[in-house]
Structure formats: structure tokens, C-alpha cells
Scaffold this motif. Structure first.
Motif, PDB file in Angstrom:
ATOM      1  N   ALA A 120       0.827  -1.210   0.000  1.00 28.13           N
ATOM      2  CA  ALA A 120       0.000   0.000   0.000  1.00 28.13           C
ATOM      3  C   ALA A 120       0.859   1.257   0.000  1.00 28.13           C
ATOM      4  O   ALA A 120       0.584   2.219  -0.732  1.00 28.13           O
ATOM      5  N   THR A 121       1.899   1.257   0.811  1.00 22.70           N
ATOM      6  CA  THR A 121       2.767   2.426   0.908  1.00 22.70           C
ATOM      7  C   THR A 121       3.515   2.650  -0.398  1.00 22.70           C
ATOM      8  O   THR A 121       3.662   3.788  -0.860  1.00 22.70           O
ATOM      9  N   PHE A 122       3.979   1.577  -1.013  1.00 24.64           N
ATOM     10  CA  PHE A 122       4.665   1.694  -2.299  1.00 24.64           C
ATOM     11  C   PHE A 122       3.729   2.261  -3.359  1.00 24.64           C
ATOM     12  O   PHE A 122       4.088   3.197  -4.091  1.00 24.64           O
ATOM     13  N   ALA A 123       2.530   1.717  -3.464  1.00 25.67           N
ATOM     14  CA  ALA A 123       1.590   2.179  -4.486  1.00 25.67           C
ATOM     15  C   ALA A 123       1.255   3.653  -4.301  1.00 25.67           C
ATOM     16  O   ALA A 123       1.218   4.428  -5.273  1.00 25.67           O
ATOM     17  N   ALA A 124       1.031   4.063  -3.058  1.00 28.22           N
ATOM     18  CA  ALA A 124       0.709   5.469  -2.799  1.00 28.22           C
ATOM     19  C   ALA A 124       1.890   6.368  -3.121  1.00 28.22           C
ATOM     20  O   ALA A 124       1.723   7.451  -3.706  1.00 28.22           O
ATOM     21  N   GLY A 125       3.093   5.948  -2.773  1.00 31.64           N
ATOM     22  CA  GLY A 125       4.277   6.766  -3.032  1.00 31.64           C
ATOM     23  C   GLY A 125       4.516   7.002  -4.501  1.00 31.64           C
ATOM     24  O   GLY A 125       4.832   8.118  -4.927  1.00 31.64           O
TER      25      GLY A 125
ATOM     26  N   ALA B  48      10.398   0.079   4.367  1.00 27.05           N
ATOM     27  CA  ALA B  48      11.052  -0.536   3.206  1.00 27.05           C
ATOM     28  C   ALA B  48      10.435  -0.015   1.911  1.00 27.05           C
ATOM     29  O   ALA B  48      11.145   0.225   0.924  1.00 27.05           O
ATOM     30  N   ALA B  49       9.123   0.162   1.900  1.00 23.92           N
ATOM     31  CA  ALA B  49       8.459   0.694   0.709  1.00 23.92           C
ATOM     32  C   ALA B  49       8.882   2.124   0.433  1.00 23.92           C
ATOM     33  O   ALA B  49       9.098   2.519  -0.725  1.00 23.92           O
ATOM     34  N   HIS B  50       9.028   2.910   1.474  1.00 24.89           N
ATOM     35  CA  HIS B  50       9.489   4.289   1.292  1.00 24.89           C
ATOM     36  C   HIS B  50      10.910   4.327   0.716  1.00 24.89           C
ATOM     37  O   HIS B  50      11.222   5.152  -0.147  1.00 24.89           O
TER      38      HIS B  50
ATOM     39  N   ARG C  33      10.416  12.553 -16.223  1.00 24.99           N
ATOM     40  CA  ARG C  33      10.881  13.471 -17.269  1.00 24.99           C
ATOM     41  C   ARG C  33      10.013  13.278 -18.500  1.00 24.99           C
ATOM     42  O   ARG C  33       9.747  12.147 -18.909  1.00 24.99           O
ATOM     43  N   GLY C  34       9.560  14.390 -19.061  1.00 30.41           N
ATOM     44  CA  GLY C  34       8.714  14.306 -20.240  1.00 30.41           C
ATOM     45  C   GLY C  34       7.427  13.548 -19.991  1.00 30.41           C
ATOM     46  O   GLY C  34       6.866  12.922 -20.897  1.00 30.41           O
ATOM     47  N   GLY C  35       6.946  13.596 -18.753  1.00 30.23           N
ATOM     48  CA  GLY C  35       5.713  12.914 -18.399  1.00 30.23           C
ATOM     49  C   GLY C  35       5.864  11.449 -18.066  1.00 30.23           C
ATOM     50  O   GLY C  35       4.883  10.784 -17.718  1.00 30.23           O
ATOM     51  N   GLU C  36       7.089  10.908 -18.136  1.00 32.22           N
ATOM     52  CA  GLU C  36       7.314   9.480 -17.898  1.00 32.22           C
ATOM     53  C   GLU C  36       8.183   9.269 -16.664  1.00 32.22           C
ATOM     54  O   GLU C  36       9.222   9.912 -16.509  1.00 32.22           O
ATOM     55  N   LEU C  37       7.762   8.345 -15.799  1.00 31.17           N
ATOM     56  CA  LEU C  37       8.565   7.986 -14.639  1.00 31.17           C
ATOM     57  C   LEU C  37       9.871   7.353 -15.103  1.00 31.17           C
ATOM     58  O   LEU C  37       9.884   6.576 -16.065  1.00 31.17           O
ATOM     59  N   GLN C  38      10.966   7.670 -14.407  1.00 28.53           N
ATOM     60  CA  GLN C  38      12.292   7.242 -14.850  1.00 28.53           C
ATOM     61  C   GLN C  38      12.760   5.931 -14.220  1.00 28.53           C
ATOM     62  O   GLN C  38      13.440   5.152 -14.870  1.00 28.53           O
ATOM     63  N   ASP C  39      12.449   5.697 -12.973  1.00 27.16           N
ATOM     64  CA  ASP C  39      12.955   4.495 -12.312  1.00 27.16           C
ATOM     65  C   ASP C  39      11.871   3.813 -11.484  1.00 27.16           C
ATOM     66  O   ASP C  39      12.158   3.076 -10.553  1.00 27.16           O
ATOM     67  N   MET C  40      10.628   4.085 -11.839  1.00 22.13           N
ATOM     68  CA  MET C  40       9.488   3.438 -11.206  1.00 22.13           C
ATOM     69  C   MET C  40       8.526   3.014 -12.302  1.00 22.13           C
ATOM     70  O   MET C  40       8.511   3.585 -13.388  1.00 22.13           O
ATOM     71  N   ASP C  41       7.710   2.033 -12.005  1.00 27.13           N
ATOM     72  CA  ASP C  41       6.790   1.476 -12.993  1.00 27.13           C
ATOM     73  C   ASP C  41       5.363   1.638 -12.479  1.00 27.13           C
ATOM     74  O   ASP C  41       5.018   1.115 -11.421  1.00 27.13           O
ATOM     75  N   ARG C  42       4.546   2.367 -13.224  1.00 23.50           N
ATOM     76  CA  ARG C  42       3.149   2.527 -12.824  1.00 23.50           C
ATOM     77  C   ARG C  42       2.444   1.176 -12.713  1.00 23.50           C
ATOM     78  O   ARG C  42       1.579   0.976 -11.857  1.00 23.50           O
ATOM     79  N   ALA C  43       2.816   0.248 -13.591  1.00 21.43           N
ATOM     80  CA  ALA C  43       2.189  -1.076 -13.570  1.00 21.43           C
ATOM     81  C   ALA C  43       2.513  -1.813 -12.269  1.00 21.43           C
ATOM     82  O   ALA C  43       1.670  -2.550 -11.730  1.00 21.43           O
ATOM     83  N   GLU C  44       3.728  -1.628 -11.743  1.00 20.54           N
ATOM     84  CA  GLU C  44       4.087  -2.256 -10.468  1.00 20.54           C
ATOM     85  C   GLU C  44       3.245  -1.690  -9.332  1.00 20.54           C
ATOM     86  O   GLU C  44       2.820  -2.422  -8.430  1.00 20.54           O
ATOM     87  N   ALA C  45       3.020  -0.386  -9.363  1.00 25.89           N
ATOM     88  CA  ALA C  45       2.187   0.232  -8.332  1.00 25.89           C
ATOM     89  C   ALA C  45       0.758  -0.284  -8.416  1.00 25.89           C
ATOM     90  O   ALA C  45       0.119  -0.576  -7.396  1.00 25.89           O
ATOM     91  N   ALA C  46       0.229  -0.398  -9.631  1.00 30.28           N
ATOM     92  CA  ALA C  46      -1.129  -0.917  -9.805  1.00 30.28           C
ATOM     93  C   ALA C  46      -1.233  -2.361  -9.323  1.00 30.28           C
ATOM     94  O   ALA C  46      -2.227  -2.762  -8.704  1.00 30.28           O
ATOM     95  N   ALA C  47      -0.201  -3.155  -9.585  1.00 28.86           N
ATOM     96  CA  ALA C  47      -0.200  -4.550  -9.131  1.00 28.86           C
ATOM     97  C   ALA C  47      -0.181  -4.630  -7.615  1.00 28.86           C
ATOM     98  O   ALA C  47      -0.842  -5.494  -7.011  1.00 28.86           O
TER      99      ALA C  47
END
Length: 443
Positions: free
Chosen positions: A107-112, A141-143, A417-431
Motif C-alpha cells: 500500500a505504501t509503495f503504491a501510494a508513493g 522498506a516501501a518508502h 521526465r517528459g511525463g514518464e517515470l524514470q525508475d518506477m513502474d506505474r504497472a508495479e504500483a497498480a499490481a
């Protein structure tokens, strides 16, 4: 995940420094080195620096949320139709008991990730779901994984009916974390205490928690809901700039004077407060009294994790309160007079930058774009329709949205950058959100 700080030159941005000495730059440059801002000016040169062409964009300090329960991120929508605290206490808050430590991490990872994506670089995570030591460990750990700047408000509130002795192991873990976590202002993860509410734990337990926090030099925050609590804490000698009340909708002018005298602020979570039927004159009264307001999302189970919408709503709530006062005084239709209206669009940006930094004990080095400050920054696109006429801070507060966030920098590291996350994955947060819902809500 490895993060390297680099030398970055942001060029040709409309720079809202939020620094009284520097003001705004219609078209300016900002140089970042080793996680700090080293220069702000016109046509800066920096041999070998990574360059970001920000022409047509607005550069602001990273947005700071001074009160959110990030564990509720996957519960978004669950409290959408809540009617007052009774519904919240019935439908949302009891789910704490169903969250395992693994759920806290997810939960903390997804929110972050979502908050970073929307330009919120710093959060006071009021984590009042520390049901076991492992719950705190997984949230921390999620933070670390997201790399968002966090003040982790270690929650002292136990289960309903839990023995008072639970305070002992919580305070023991706080002491251990204080020993191991880096307390420097530049640290991405700092410890704080989410003090138990006075109406639930009583003054003696609250005193013990606050005294422990002061012994360890930790920022603290607490929910202030029933009337008279600030007066009681003041009488007990417990108020201070390191203790941030949240809500305080029914605070009296006398209580505001006590907060102002000790240099304290208040965190307002306007969408939840206003939507919950609470009195809202408090924001303007606090501001006028010298009690610096800051803003938070509070409950993602009901409120979007988006500080742009909070700025906009806060402005209109404050203006509505001022207009009501004018009507009741017989001054209608509205006309400008000295000191009225008080609330200005730029104030809203102050609430989520300089004021919030001060509320978190980081006012000297965060929330401004000035040499020496931590390099937490957000670039906002104004295309395709262009910037508003007039004060660019009004564009940010009243016209911009989370979808305009082009670039996010935390500690000198480009995270989006340019609207795209650089080292995080939106799909991982959704999962991660889906996993929590499967385990907690059986969805």
C-alpha cells in the motif's frame, strides 16, 4: 535500484522561487549540484551539466503534503460516499485490523509512486496503522524503494481496546529507529511520531509520547478533532513548533494565539474536512493569526492523492468563508475593502511549499528554489493552451493539474521526465494495489 545525483541545469523556465528575496523569474535558470540548488539566475553556464530545456514551463518547489495516511492508497473510493466520522469509523478505519505487514509495504509503495507521479515530492506519512513492528518495517522498506522524501510519522495508536502496555513496544521501536535512521535534513527518510489522539489515549500517554519525541529530536503530529484540546495541551506545557496539529477546525482564537506564540502551524485537509461538514473559517483565522497553514490529502480512501486539487478547493473554500462574513455583516454585494479578500491564489502555493516545509521542521532547506536548498523541484507544462494571464502562481493554484507534471526531481535526481517515470513502474504500483485489495477486501 541505484540513484546517482548529477549536475543539472534547468533553463528558460518561469521560476517561482517562493523565496522572498529572489521572487519570480519570468525566464530563468536553476543549477543543481550534489542534490542541492547552487545557483538561480539568468543565462547560467554549467560546463558538462545535464540540461533541461524548460521553455514555456513553470518551475516550482516540489509539493509537500503535511498529512496523509498512505496505507489507505489502495482503498481509494471506499470512503467516497461517507457521511461524517461515523461512516469513516464504520467502513474504512476498522480495515486497519485486516492489514498485514505485507499489505503495508504494498500500500505504501503504491501510494508513493502515485504521489510522486503527481508532483508530491515530500509527505508526512501519518502511519496510524502500526499494528506490529513488522508493519512499520514494511512501510519503511516501501518508502526506501520509492525514494520519495518522507517524514515517517510512526503511529502510536493501537487497536481498539488494546492494553496501554502496547505503548511500550511502540516507543521501544521508535527509539531503535531513531538510532538507525539518518536524521539529517537531506535524508530521504526521516523519523517522526504520529502521536495518539488525546480523546483516545489521554493526556498522560500523550505526554509520554511527546516527551520521547523531544528527547529524540523528532517532528510530531496529532489529530485535533474535539474542542478544547489545544488549550489542554497548552496548559500542560506540551505545545511547540515540533508538534503539528491536524484539522483543528473548532480551535478558538485563544488557541490560535497559543499556537502562534510557540511558532506552530496547522495541517488542513480541506477536502475531507469540508466534505465532512466541518467548520472551515479556521484556515483564514489561522493564517491571519500567524499560524502557518499547510495542506494534506489525509484519507486516500476518499480523497485523490493530488495537491493541485487541494490548492484549488482551499482557495474557494476560504473565499466562500470571507464572502459569508461580508453578507452577515450587511456588506453586500461584495466590494473590496482593506484586508478583504485575504485569501490569494499565491497563498495556496505557499501552503504546499514553504509553509509545509516549516511544518515538517525543514523550513531552512526545503520548499524554496534558492541557493543552498534541497533540490526537490517540479516542472509544469503549460502547453498546448498556454499560461494564464497575470500571476503565474495563480496558474499553478487554479489552472494546473496533476496531468501537467512534466518533470519531478527529488534530491537532485530526475524521477520523472517528459511525463514518464524514470525508475518506477506505474504497472508495479497498480499490481501492488491489486494485491492489497485481494487480501484485505477479497476483491
Amino acid at each position: 535500484m541505484t540513484r546517482q545525483t548529477s549536475r543539472i541545469l534547468i533553463q528558460r523556465a518561469c521560476v517561482l522561487t517562493m523565496d522572498a528575496a529572489l521572487g519570480d523569474l519570468t525566464e530563468g535558470d536553476v543549477l543543481l549540484e550534489d542534490g542541492r540548488i547552487t545557483a538561480v539566475g539568468d543565462q547560467l553556464s554549467a560546463e558538462g551539466a545535464q540540461r533541461i530545456d524548460a521553455a514555456g514551463m513553470i518551475l516550482i518547489p516540489g509539493l509537500i503534503d503535511s498529512h496523509t495516511h498512505m496505507w489507505q492508497g489502495p482503498l481509494k473510493g471506499l470512503g467516497a460516499g461517507n457521511w461524517g466520522m461515523a461512516d469513516y469509523q464504520k467502513h474504512v478505519f476498522p480495515l486497519r485490523e485486516k492489514f498485514g505487514a505485507e499489505d503495508m509495504g504494498d500500500a505504501t509503495f503504491a501510494a508513493g509512486v502515485e504521489m510522486l507521479d503527481k508532483g508530491t515530492t515530500t509527505v508526512l506519512d501519518f502511519c496510524h496503522n502500526v499494528m506490529t513492528p513488522a508493519h512499520a518495517d514494511q512501510a519503511l522498506a516501501a518508502h526506501r524503494r520509492t525514494g520519495q522524501r518522507i517524514v515517517f510519522g510512526y503511529g502510536m495508536l493501537g487497536s481498539h481496546g488494546a492494553p496501554a502496555s502496547e505503548q511500550d513496544w511502540r516507543l521501544a521501536q521508535v527509539r531503535e529507529l531513531a538510532r538507525t535512521l539518518d536524521a539529517k535534513p537531506t535524508s530521504l527518510l526521516r523519523l517522526g511520531i504520529a502521536v495518539g489522539s488525546l480523546e483516545y489515549v489521554g493526556l498522560a500517554a500523550m505526554r509520554r509520547e511527546i516527551e520521547t519525541g523531544r528527547e529524540l529530536g523528532l517532528p510530531m503530529s496529532f489529530h485535533q478533532n474535539p474542542p478544547g484540546q489545544i488549550r489542554e495541551l497548552h496548559a500542560a506545557g506540551l505545545l511547540g513548533p515540533d508538534l503539528l496539529p491536524v484539522h483543528a477546525n473548532v480551535a478558538t482564537d485563544e488557541e490560535l494565539a497559543a499556537l502562534a506564540a510557540c511558532g506552530a502551524g496547522i495541517s488542513f485537509t480541506v477536502e475531507g474536512e469540508f466534505g465532512g461538514g466541518r467548520p472551515m473559517s479556521i484556515i483564514g483565522r489561522a493564517h491571519r493569526a500567524g499560524v502557518t497553514p499547510s495542506l494534506g490529502v489525509d484519507i486516500p480512501s476518499r480523497v485523490a492523492m493530488d495537491l493541485f486539487s487541494q490548492m484549488r478547493l482551499t482557495f474557494h473554500v476560504m473565499r466562500a468563508e470571507e464572502a459569508l462574513a461580508e453578507r452577515l455583516a450587511g456588506r453586500w454585494p461584495l466590494a473590496r475593502r482593506p484586508g478583504t479578500p485575504h485569501a490569494q491564489p499565491r497563498h495556496m502555493l505557499e501552503y504546499v511549499t514553504v509553509n509545509a516545509a516549516r511544518a515538517l521542521g525543514l523550513g531552512e532547506c526545503l520548499g524554496r528554489i534558492a541557493p543552498g536548498c534541497i533540490a526537490d523541484l517540479v516542472l509544469l507544462r503549460t502547453d498546448p493552451y498556454g499560461m494564464s494571464v497575470g500571476d503565474p502562481a495563480a496558474h499553478v493554484a487554479l489552472q494546473a493539474s496533476a496531468s501537467d507534471v512534466d518533470t519531478v526531481i527529488v534530491g537532485g535526481v530526475v524521477r520523472k521526465r517528459g511525463g514518464e517515470l524514470q525508475d518506477m513502474d506505474r504497472a508495479e504500483a497498480a499490481a501492488a494495489t491489486r494485491r492489497v485489495r485481494s487480501r484485505v477486501l477479497a476483491q
